[in-house]
Design an enzyme around this catalytic site. Structure first.
Site, PDB file in Angstrom:
ATOM      1  N   GLY A  42       3.014  -3.738   8.300  1.00 54.85           N
ATOM      2  CA  GLY A  42       2.917  -2.850   9.463  1.00 54.85           C
ATOM      3  C   GLY A  42       1.450  -2.748   9.847  1.00 54.85           C
ATOM      4  CB  ALA A  44      -1.337   0.306   6.591  1.00 56.90           C
ATOM      5  CB  SER A 284       6.333   9.976  22.734  1.00 55.35           C
ATOM      6  OG  SER A 284       4.969  10.236  22.593  1.00 55.35           O
ATOM      7  NE  ARG A 330       3.757  14.974  15.944  1.00 59.56           N
ATOM      8  CZ  ARG A 330       3.609  13.685  15.745  1.00 59.56           C
ATOM      9  NH1 ARG A 330       3.811  13.169  14.545  1.00 59.56           N
ATOM     10  NH2 ARG A 330       3.253  12.902  16.724  1.00 59.56           N
ATOM     11  CG  HIS A 401       8.169  11.698  13.240  1.00 59.21           C
ATOM     12  ND1 HIS A 401       8.663  10.666  14.004  1.00 59.21           N
ATOM     13  CD2 HIS A 401       6.830  11.694  13.436  1.00 59.21           C
ATOM     14  CE1 HIS A 401       7.663  10.070  14.625  1.00 59.21           C
ATOM     15  NE2 HIS A 401       6.542  10.654  14.285  1.00 59.21           N
ATOM     16  CD  GLU A 425       5.017   7.402   7.354  1.00 60.82           C
ATOM     17  OE1 GLU A 425       4.956   6.633   8.333  1.00 60.82           O
ATOM     18  OE2 GLU A 425       5.952   8.203   7.162  1.00 60.82           O
ATOM     19  CG  LEU A 441      -0.237   4.733  15.505  1.00 64.73           C
ATOM     20  CD1 LEU A 441      -0.117   4.291  16.962  1.00 64.73           C
ATOM     21  CD2 LEU A 441       0.691   3.893  14.641  1.00 64.73           C
TER      22      LEU A 441
HETATM   23  C1  LIG Z   1       9.492   6.774  16.364  1.00 66.29           C
HETATM   24  C2  LIG Z   1       8.112   6.927  15.816  1.00 66.29           C
HETATM   25  C3  LIG Z   1       7.029   7.050  16.668  1.00 66.29           C
HETATM   26  C4  LIG Z   1       5.749   7.209  16.167  1.00 66.29           C
HETATM   27  N1  LIG Z   1       4.709   7.327  17.036  1.00 66.29           N
HETATM   28  C5  LIG Z   1       3.450   7.468  16.545  1.00 66.29           C
HETATM   29  C6  LIG Z   1       2.342   7.567  17.430  1.00 66.29           C
HETATM   30  O1  LIG Z   1       2.486   7.542  18.645  1.00 66.29           O
HETATM   31  N2  LIG Z   1       1.115   7.696  16.888  1.00 66.29           N
HETATM   32  C7  LIG Z   1       0.900   7.729  15.548  1.00 66.29           C
HETATM   33  O2  LIG Z   1      -0.236   7.831  15.122  1.00 66.29           O
HETATM   34  N3  LIG Z   1       1.943   7.607  14.693  1.00 66.29           N
HETATM   35  C8  LIG Z   1       3.199   7.473  15.155  1.00 66.29           C
HETATM   36  N4  LIG Z   1       4.246   7.355  14.278  1.00 66.29           N
HETATM   37  C9  LIG Z   1       3.973   7.192  12.839  1.00 66.29           C
HETATM   38  C10 LIG Z   1       3.524   5.770  12.571  1.00 66.29           C
HETATM   39  O3  LIG Z   1       4.249   4.879  13.365  1.00 66.29           O
HETATM   40  C11 LIG Z   1       3.688   5.352  11.121  1.00 66.29           C
HETATM   41  O4  LIG Z   1       3.216   6.345  10.269  1.00 66.29           O
HETATM   42  C12 LIG Z   1       2.906   4.081  10.858  1.00 66.29           C
HETATM   43  O5  LIG Z   1       3.229   3.094  11.796  1.00 66.29           O
HETATM   44  C13 LIG Z   1       3.166   3.575   9.447  1.00 66.29           C
HETATM   45  O6  LIG Z   1       2.501   2.354   9.308  1.00 66.29           O
HETATM   46  P1  LIG Z   1       2.448   1.623   7.909  1.00 66.29           P
HETATM   47  O7  LIG Z   1       1.747   0.335   8.138  1.00 66.29           O
HETATM   48  O8  LIG Z   1       1.930   2.548   6.888  1.00 66.29           O
HETATM   49  O9  LIG Z   1       3.977   1.349   7.518  1.00 66.29           O
HETATM   50  P2  LIG Z   1       5.168   0.611   8.298  1.00 66.29           P
HETATM   51  O10 LIG Z   1       4.858   0.281   9.698  1.00 66.29           O
HETATM   52  O11 LIG Z   1       6.372   1.447   8.012  1.00 66.29           O
HETATM   53  O12 LIG Z   1       5.290  -0.753   7.548  1.00 66.29           O
HETATM   54  C14 LIG Z   1       5.850  -0.836   6.272  1.00 66.29           C
HETATM   55  C15 LIG Z   1       5.853  -2.280   5.865  1.00 66.29           C
HETATM   56  O13 LIG Z   1       6.210  -2.354   4.503  1.00 66.29           O
HETATM   57  C16 LIG Z   1       7.248  -3.299   4.322  1.00 66.29           C
HETATM   58  N5  LIG Z   1       8.005  -2.858   3.157  1.00 66.29           N
HETATM   59  C17 LIG Z   1       8.528  -1.632   2.896  1.00 66.29           C
HETATM   60  N6  LIG Z   1       9.084  -1.616   1.675  1.00 66.29           N
HETATM   61  C18 LIG Z   1       8.906  -2.854   1.163  1.00 66.29           C
HETATM   62  C19 LIG Z   1       9.262  -3.459  -0.062  1.00 66.29           C
HETATM   63  N7  LIG Z   1       9.882  -2.794  -1.022  1.00 66.29           N
HETATM   64  N8  LIG Z   1       8.952  -4.770  -0.232  1.00 66.29           N
HETATM   65  C20 LIG Z   1       8.293  -5.485   0.723  1.00 66.29           C
HETATM   66  N9  LIG Z   1       7.912  -4.942   1.890  1.00 66.29           N
HETATM   67  C21 LIG Z   1       8.225  -3.650   2.100  1.00 66.29           C
HETATM   68  C22 LIG Z   1       7.998  -3.326   5.622  1.00 66.29           C
HETATM   69  O14 LIG Z   1       8.674  -4.542   5.744  1.00 66.29           O
HETATM   70  C23 LIG Z   1       6.845  -3.171   6.599  1.00 66.29           C
HETATM   71  O15 LIG Z   1       6.249  -4.418   6.817  1.00 66.29           O
HETATM   72  C24 LIG Z   1       5.544   7.226  14.772  1.00 66.29           C
HETATM   73  C25 LIG Z   1       6.620   7.116  13.920  1.00 66.29           C
HETATM   74  C26 LIG Z   1       7.900   6.988  14.427  1.00 66.29           C
HETATM   75  C27 LIG Z   1       9.053   6.942  13.482  1.00 66.29           C
END
Ligand SMILES: Cc1cc2nc3c(=O)[nH]c(=O)nc-3n(C[C@H](O)[C@H](O)[C@H](O)COP(=O)(O)OP(=O)(O)OC[C@H]3O[C@@H](n4cnc5c(N)ncnc54)[C@H](O)[C@@H]3O)c2cc1C
Length: 637
Positions: A42, A44, A284, A330, A401, A425, A441
């Site tokens: 994702g 991160a 949103s 929120r 959320h 996250e 983000l």
């Molecule tokens: C609907 C919605 C809208 C949002 N809007 C906003 C916004 O406008 N602004 C903001 O700042 N935040 C927003 N957020 C929050 C934000 O999107 C997330 O917190 C953020 O994108 C998380 O990013 P991440 O890279 O940590 O994880 P994720 O994007 O969840 O990525 C997780 C990754 O880990 C992988 N993964 C998970 N478990 C495993 C495993 N066991 N083995 C291998 N791979 C695995 C997945 O395949 C994925 O690639 C929103 C959240 C939601 C639900």
């Protein structure tokens, strides 16, 4: 084990600079000698994998989906914060830092949050250079809008698709490195366990989700970016594949889990409409820039919204919080919506909804302007509900959320296992007990583009790492354990589906550990979860085989972990005998029904150490020291 957050000394605004200078460097020619595993692609993980590879490390990246582009981050709609102060409305790095610490109800680490605010501006520059199509104002500067918990406009956005556009940027950078041979991409792999050798994270065990094969991968360091665990509630706005497995397995191998009970309930989601629903949809937070939240003044008023005159409407957020109005954070907005519904003023067929109304904004700015800002969100609402939000108000209700809790990490984003870094996250770091909108983000990209590339280097340069391959017995033992767990799940042949268990768990969590909690309910939930977990291992049915593409077995493994992790959330909620941010224990509230903290006894991050399947986990406290902000009762009035 003592919890050392490794916060650098010196003045707050100099800590990160100083730390970067003090971190050991890996010589450019030596970087290629190190393999780094990044789990999750994702925002991160994608940004971290691309940046580490660009620096010269050899990276192996893993994700569940068929492409990194489908990570849950793609769903982010509203925007990303940064302290650029383009609108010239009084923003600064210090204000973003302060708003974030206060928004998190003073349960985050000052040094991390300040670094985040500093890096926010670099993220925007970096993403603009990548070509992210941020909205611009008439003069060409990047546009900003407001989000909850701030009185300045600091949210950068790309219509309602900010996450998608940012992810395309990170994905492009990642693809460049895949093409260059520096990142080996393993899509459709699920990490089932972490391999720890001599106290160091040295690899992972994954299941190939297409063939079912269990694979072993070694490395010199492991970076977990596996997202949040909101799906423990079954219904949430998270992507269906979001889960806790990777983080929970790491916890069982020795990584501490911090503040697991800190969950964010977002106030503006499409309300639950039936028992067969498997997903909730976010509207949103950006909509609260122009939308006004209201309910009928009189409980039980079932008239259609347009038939209710202004004098009989209660714009409860504007009335109670005149300074912040509809843009309160929120947790505050969610609790107030619940309170109105509990008083019988909820709208719609279930009575579990409030209105988000754009009539005034359309009259003021024209429909064309509102459509330009939020068109895709309005369209999404209409598709789901069959109602036109340009004509009558949206109905919204709070939903799970985001999860502020996560694996505990120090200032370097390293967990309590050496060489295991956690970002985005999946870690607990910067948001305390409540995350402000558009800050996730920012955090994920700060971690991936700007922090971990330095701190992983510092670890690799300063650590003795004996040669290890996947032939090491620890790899075999861990892989065997993962396989035997899958075999057990497939052999139970019970009568209830995995989803059925998951749904029941979700109801327990929502009822007793959701928007409001109390000690009696939490105790009850603990017993209910233990009973449900016992039944799961006797009565679940998982069709098909392990050596195949089998989503039932994937889900079964994730729900099995949720069934253990849910109990950890309850234990954490029970241990925190105060209210703060998203953790609202009804027994600790002010006269105005706001969260009442107990700074004397609970000004800490609660980091839990696994101590056996049948034992209570051990609590370690990281005391939070506030030298730069004064701990106050949060007020948005
Ligand atoms: C609907 C919605 C809208 C949002 N809007 C906003 C916004 O406008 N602004 C903001 O700042 N935040 C927003 N957020 C929050 C934000 O999107 C997330 O917190 C953020 O994108 C998380 O990013 P991440 O890279 O940590 O994880 P994720 O994007 O969840 O990525 C997780 C990754 O880990 C992988 N993964 C998970 N478990 C495993 C495993 N066991 N083995 C291998 N791979 C695995 C997945 O395949 C994925 O690639 C929103 C959240 C939601 C639900």
């Amino acid at each position: 084990m003592s919890l050392d957050a490794k916060i650098p000394g010196g003045p707050l605004e100099k800590k990160w600079d100083r730390h970067r200078f003090e971190l050991k460097l890996v010589n450019p020619a030596n970087k290629r000698k190190f393999d780094i595993i990044v789990v999750g692609t994702g925002l991160a993980g994608g940004s971290a994998a691309a940046t580490l590879a660009e620096l010269g490390y050899d990276v192996k990246a893993f994700c569940i989906q068929d492409s990194p582009r489908r990570a849950h981050s793609i769903a982010a709609q509203g925007g990303i914060n940064a302290a650029k102060n383009y609108p010239n409305d009084g923003d600064s790095i210090w204000r973003l830092f302060y708003d974030t610490v206060k928004g998190g109800d003073f349960r985050a680490r000052e040094a991390n949050v300040h670094r985040l605010a500093q890096l926010s501006n670099d993220i925007i520059d970096h993403c603009v250079a990548q070509g992210i199509p941020f909205a611009r104002d008439y003069g060409g500067l990047l546009a900003n809008r407001s989000f909850g918990g701030a009185q300045v406009s600091r949210t950068f956005y790309a219509r309602g698709q900010t996450g998608q556009q940012l992810l395309l940027g990170a994905y492009s950078a990642l693809s460049r490195q895949i093409g260059a041979g520096k990142v080996k991409m393993f899509a459709r792999r699920e990490m089932l366990d972490l391999v720890v050798i001599n106290g160091q994270a040295r690899g992972i065990i994954v299941r190939n989700l297409v063939t079912g094969r269990i694979e072993r991968h070694d490395a010199h360091a492991v970076v977990l970016c596996t997202g949040g665990y909101g799906n423990v509630f079954f219904l949430s706005t998270n992507a269906m594949a979001s889960n806790v497995t990777a983080a929970y397995r790491a916890y069982k191998r020795g990584a501490f889990f911090a503040n697991p009970c800190f969950t964010q309930i977002h106030p503006t989601c499409v309300p639950v409409h039936g028992t067969y629903q498997s997903k909730l949809t976010l509207m949103s937070e950006s909509l609260r820039n122009d939308g006004r939240v209201w309910v009928p003044k009189n409980p039980g008023d079932k008239r259609a919204p347009l038939e209710i005159p202004q004098t009989e409407r209660d714009y409860f957020l504007e009335a109670k919080y005149p300074s912040f109005g509809n843009l309160v954070p929120r947790d505050v907005a969610s609790r107030n919506a619940k309170e109105q519904c509990d008083m019988g003023k909820g709208v719609g067929s279930t009575g579990l909804a409030v209105y988000l109304d754009f009539e005034d904004a359309i009259n003021r700015d024209t429909r064309a302007v509102i459509e330009k800002k939020y068109g895709n969100l309005f369209q999404m609402y209409e598709k789901i509900t069959g109602e036109d939000p340009y004509r009558s108000p949206m109905r919204i209700y709070p939903a799970v959320h985001y999860t502020m809790g996560g694996l505990w990490v120090d200032y370097n984003l390293m967990s309590s296992i050496n060489g295991l870094f956690v970002m985005g996250e999946a870690n607990f770091s910067d948001h305390g007990a409540n995350r402000l909108g558009a800050s996730a983000l920012m955090q994920g990209l700060a971690d991936g583009y700007f922090i971990v590339p330095y701190t992983v280097g510092g670890y690799l340069a300063g650590t003795q790492l004996p040669e290890v391959t996947t032939d090491h017995p620890a790899f075999k033992d861990t892989a065997d354990e993962a396989q035997s767990r899958l075999d057990t799940l497939l052999s139970i042949n019970g009568k209830r589906t995995v989803d059925d268990f998951h749904k029941e768990l979700g109801l327990i969590m929502w009822e007793y550990c959701g928007m409001a909690r109390n000690n009696q309910g939490l105790e009850k939930a603990k017993t209910l979860i233990q009973q449900l977990r016992a039944e799961f291992w006797e009565n679940v049915t998982v069709p098909g085989s392990a050596m195949d593409f089998n989503q039932s077995v994937e889900r079964a493994g994730r729900v099995a972990d949720f069934l253990e992790f849910g109990e950890l959330m309850i234990i954490d909620a029970l241990a925190r005998q105060e209210s703060c941010g998203g953790h609202f224990n009804e027994e600790f509230q002010t006269e105005g029904h706001e969260a009442k903290r107990d700074d004397e006894n609970f000004c800490h991050a609660a980091a839990w150490e696994f101590s056996g399947d049948d034992s209570q986990p051990q609590l370690h406290k990281e005391h939070l020291v506030f030298e730069n902000v004064e701990l106050t009762q949060r007020s948005y009035k």
